[in-house]
Design an enzyme around this catalytic site. Structure first.
Site, PDB file in Angstrom:
ATOM      1  N   ASP A 533      14.676  77.603  -5.675  1.00  0.00           N
ATOM      2  CA  ASP A 533      15.365  78.689  -6.369  1.00  0.00           C
ATOM      3  C   ASP A 533      15.310  79.921  -5.470  1.00  0.00           C
ATOM      4  OD1 ASP A 533      16.590  80.034  -8.492  1.00  0.00           O
ATOM      5  OD2 ASP A 533      14.663  80.742  -9.235  1.00  0.00           O
ATOM      6  N   THR A 535      15.333  83.744  -6.772  1.00  0.00           N
ATOM      7  CA  THR A 535      14.543  84.833  -7.343  1.00  0.00           C
ATOM      8  C   THR A 535      13.132  84.367  -7.692  1.00  0.00           C
ATOM      9  OG1 THR A 535      16.550  85.779  -8.280  1.00  0.00           O
ATOM     10  CG2 THR A 535      14.453  86.562  -9.167  1.00  0.00           C
ATOM     11  N   ASP A 732      10.333  78.962 -10.505  1.00  0.00           N
ATOM     12  CA  ASP A 732       9.352  79.757 -11.245  1.00  0.00           C
ATOM     13  C   ASP A 732       9.787  80.146 -12.645  1.00  0.00           C
ATOM     14  OD1 ASP A 732      11.348  81.569 -10.578  1.00  0.00           O
ATOM     15  OD2 ASP A 732       9.931  83.232 -10.396  1.00  0.00           O
TER      16      ASP A 732
END
Length: 844
Positions: A533, A535, A732
């Site tokens: 990912d 961010t 996350d």
């Protein structure tokens, strides 16, 4: 509640029916058993330990039952539905061996012979005979023991594993308990040596010129002296080996102690019969003076050398849990409670959520929480593996076990006891240390047939020597048959994987790489595609708002609306907007009909207006048309690498928020290293094409895809897996959870959400991509170490057994004494453990 179990040992429908009937006889459960797959689905009124189910099946036949859930034994249909968003068509992974929640302070076998079964006392494993080891926990009431090869064997007090016969070790690696076991072995070793040495001298006295002993007494009387001296060795110091051998036979869990017991037992019984009834033996078994060749010295030397091996193994094994010991030492025993303005020292067990605690310079932080007054620098190296102290101020989080610098502060307790990160790390390391790597299946399969084959080879050796060997042929056959039994060591095979996994997982924990199970550790070495990912994974995950743009020149009013909307979202971008508004002292107002749309943004009603904040897909979903003027300004921001969220009010696009999120300093080097190792790094982000392209170019990524929804990430991982790729996924957020669950290895940033961490198989405490490089290197080192151990164990037995059988005698006249065989056997397991311990010095 409903539980599913794997049942082994069923071969026909009659077995299935018998197992189902046996389980249904237990009060409070209803069971349905299937043969293909061999599963038991049990509905319980209240939780019943797997150990109780196993006891019932053991009484019915040779069946074993294991919880078919690697996370928690309390699985309900509600929870299954709750996690359905993370499910996929991917076949379920083989669960790791997870002990029940009430196993703290109990014992299990490190070889996992009986699944999650635990014991109250540190006896030996009933399958492999190894000593049980204890579940290591921060808070425990009494010491429990388990087997290093069979972690499900858990018992109170020291003893031997009922499966493999090995000495049990403390589940909580305390020096006191380990010293107790070690000291007991040392005492027995001293007794064994004290009586064995004279026996050995008497037996070898024929090699001394003019044999001075024969001038004192004749050989027949010295034989009686050998018997008397051997009794303390056989019936006290080493009697445990015969107990383990007997237990292995009656339970048919054949192991190394089966071979030791048969070999040394036959030699001792032969010597007894030869001493009391010498006339029944043919002349080839007798010496020139008419006495029978006795083997008291072989018996006692063999047993003493095996005891030496157990002693060295106990010493070495205590070091394999060194990482857990260090983690346990991090937990302080006391804390300073601030109550009514005064300080009071209390036990860490008395801390409650919401308590205010004062942390003085140099103190260990007692629990997880936040600073409410003061500031300091904190050494978090024991948690994150990073040596540089971290500056902390009011509202910053602090972690139990980390060390305060030279300032004092007051904190509020938020997580206590087993909820703290340190407790979770210890539990995760324990679970992973007990889990079985797929590579261990090979050793398990061989070990199943190993002992019967060795016994058969021993019998063949005796008859071949008796038939074709030189005189005294039967004596040669007898000695070589015993040597074959003694030199074989199935525990070297069994220990090859668990010891490396235990040390490797502990090493990873010290470096901030938390591994849930051995399968993830093994798969990480095979990974050739990393999906990441953006961010919070590649970037800092601490975005900040650069500006709020409005076509109507009412930025503050627009900011109030979107900040009020975002106060209900946990997304990092949402928090950035809220923080930006607070910085401008803009008050948040009430929002109605709030809804977070995964992968797109948020919507709600603010001051009776429909407000939407999110990406272009959200605008399309709420039927908002974006003007060319606004679109051009947004594209310009995106090409600068900024993340841009569209803002619409009552169906009209009125502005945007420009957010910057710095790329982590470690991301560039980590991605470069992974690509060098042959890993394809692909970024899948929900951000727009322009921003994703800017980040991908800066990091030189293999490829990227923008505008990805959670289901898009899931589909991409499935596509890559369909091409035969081994995929790791790093993320996350909640939206990453399905992809993390689908990936061969899910990697969660420790700075991320609980859902993401729960879905992943590896958690990086610090939360940056350098942790993935460490995990990859650690996995490679552990797998190489396991293969070295397996090669050594296989090679040792393949080479040692034929030599013990006398294959070299026709060519070189070389025979292997049973005493030398015992020494070699003892050191084989010790060598495997010593090789695993090399991982402690691994540089990542």
């Amino acid at each position: 509640m409903i539980h599913t179990y794997t049942v082994t040992g069923m071969s026909c429908d009659g077995c299935r029916s018998k197992v189902e009937k046996t389980l249904n006889a237990i009060d409070g459960i209803q069971t349905i058993v299937t043969l293909d797959p061999p599963m038991a689905t049990i509905t319980m009124d209240k939780h019943i330990p797997t150990a109780q189910l196993q006891d019932a099946l053991t009484a019915a036949g040779k069946y074993t039952i294991e919880m078919n859930n690697g996370v928690d034994s309390h699985v309900t249909t509600e929870k299954s539905t709750e996690k359905s968003c993370c499910s996929s068509n991917k076949p379920q992974e083989k669960p790791r061996i997870a002990l029940p929640s009430n196993a703290q302070g109990k014992y299990y076998c490190p070889m996992h012979c009986e699944g999650e079964k635990v014991y109250d006392k540190p006896v030996d494993c009933p399958v492999c005979g190894m000593d049980l080891v204890k579940e290591a926990t921060i808070i425990s009431s009494k010491t429990m023991y388990t087997c290093p090869m069979h972690p499900e064997v858990v018992k109170e007090g020291p003893g031997s594993c009922p499966i493999c016969g090995m000495d049990l070790v403390p589940m909580e690696p305390t020096d006191a308990e380990e010293n107790k076991v070690y000291d007991d072995l040392v005492r027995k070793m001293k007794i064994a040596v004290f009586f064995t040495v004279p026996i050995f001298i008497i037996a070898m006295s024929d090699m001394i010129p003019n044999n001075p002993l024969m001038k004192i007494m004749d050989a027949s009387k010295w034989n009686w002296v050998q018997l008397i001296l051997s009794l303390p060795v056989v019936f006290y110091a080493c009697w445990m080996f015969f107990e383990r051998a007997w237990k292995s036979v009656i339970t048919w869990n054949l192991n190394m102690f089966t071979l030791i017991g048969i070999g040394s037992g036959v030699a001792f019984l032969f010597s007894l019969v030869g001493l009391f009834f010498p006339t029944i033996f043919p002349d080839e078994f007798k010496t020139h003076d008419g006495t029978v060749h006795l083997y008291f010295e072989a018996t006692t030397v063999i047993l003493t050398l095996v005891l030496l091996g157990q002693l060295l193994e106990a010493r070495a094994h205590s070091r394999t849990s060194g990482a857990i010991k260090e983690l346990l030492k991090l937990a302080p025993t006391e804390a300073t409670l601030v109550i009514d303005g005064a300080d009071k020292v209390i036990s860490i067990h008395d801390i409650k959520k919401g308590d205010l605690l004062r942390v003085k310079p140099g103190d260990k932080i007692p629990v997880d929480g936040k600073i409410t007054d003061g500031e300091s620098t904190i050494d978090e190296s024991m948690i994150s593996g990073e040596p540089i102290p971290v500056d902390k101020k009011i509202e910053d989080s602090v972690i139990a076990g980390t060390i305060n610098g030279n300032k004092s502060f007051v904190m509020i307790a938020e997580k206590v006891g087993s909820e703290t990160l340190l407790s979770q790390i210890v539990q995760m390391v324990n679970d992973a240390s007990r889990s079985r790597a797929p590579i261990q299946k090979l050793a398990d399969k061989i070990a199943k047939y190993f002992v019967p084959i060795v016994v058969l080879v021993s019998l063949i050796t005796f008859f071949v020597w008796a038939k074709f060997g030189p005189e005294p042929a039967m004596v040669y056959g007898f000695i070589n048959a015993i040597a074959v039994l003694i030199i074989a060591c199935p525990c070297a095979l069994g220990l090859a994987t668990p010891m490396s996994v235990m040390v490797g997982v502990g090493k990873g924990a010290q470096l901030g790489v938390l591994i849930k199970n051995a399968e993830a550790l093994e798969n990480m070495n095979k990974v050739n595609v990393l999906i990441t990912d953006k961010t919070g994974t590649i970037t800092e995950g601490k975005p900040s708002v650069e500006k709020v743009f409005s076509l109507q020149n009412d930025e503050n009013e627009l900011l109030q609306s979107i900040a009020s909307l975002n106060q209900y979202s946990e997304h990092p971008l949402a928090q950035a907007v809220v923080n930006f508004a607070k910085g401008k002292e803009i008050a948040l107002i009430e929002v109605k009909d709030f809804e977070a749309i995964s992968g797109k943004g948020v919507v709600g009603t603010v001051t009776n207006k429909k407000v939407a904040l999110g990406n272009r897909k959200l605008m399309e979903q709420v039927n908002v048309t974006v003007s060319a003027e606004l679109e051009n300004q947004i594209i310009a921001e995106q090409k600068l690498g900024k993340t841009v969220s569209y803002i619409s009010v009552d169906g009209i696009a009125v502005g945007f928020v420009s957010i910057t999120d710095a790329i982590k300093a470690t991301s560039v080097e980590a991605i470069k290293e992974l690509i060098r190792q042959g890993v394809e790094v692909i970024m899948l982000t929900g951000d727009n094409e322009n921003t994703a392209k800017a980040v991908a170019q800066e990091l030189h990524l293999s490829s990227y895809k923008a505008g990805c929804l959670p289901e898009d990430k899931l589909k991409e991982i499935k596509r890559l897996q369909g091409e035969g790729k081994i995929v790791a996924m790093a993320g996350d957020g909640i939206n990453d959870a399905p992809a993390l669950a689908q990936a061969d290895v899910g990697i969660a940033m420790g700075t991320g959400t609980d859902v993401a961490i729960e879905s992943a198989k590896i958690t990086l405490v610090k939360g940056d991509l350098q942790g993935i490089v460490k995990a990859k290197n650690l996995s490679h080192a552990v797998m190489r170490n396991i293969k070295q151990n397996l090669f050594f164990a296989f090679f040792y037995n393949v080479l040692g057994i034929p030599i013990a059988a006398g294959i070299l005698y026709p060519f070189f006249g070389v025979l292997l004494s049973p005493m030398i065989a015992a020494l070699a056997m003892s050191f084989s397991s010790v060598s495997v453990i010593a090789n695993a311990l090399r991982l402690r010095n691994l540089k990542l």
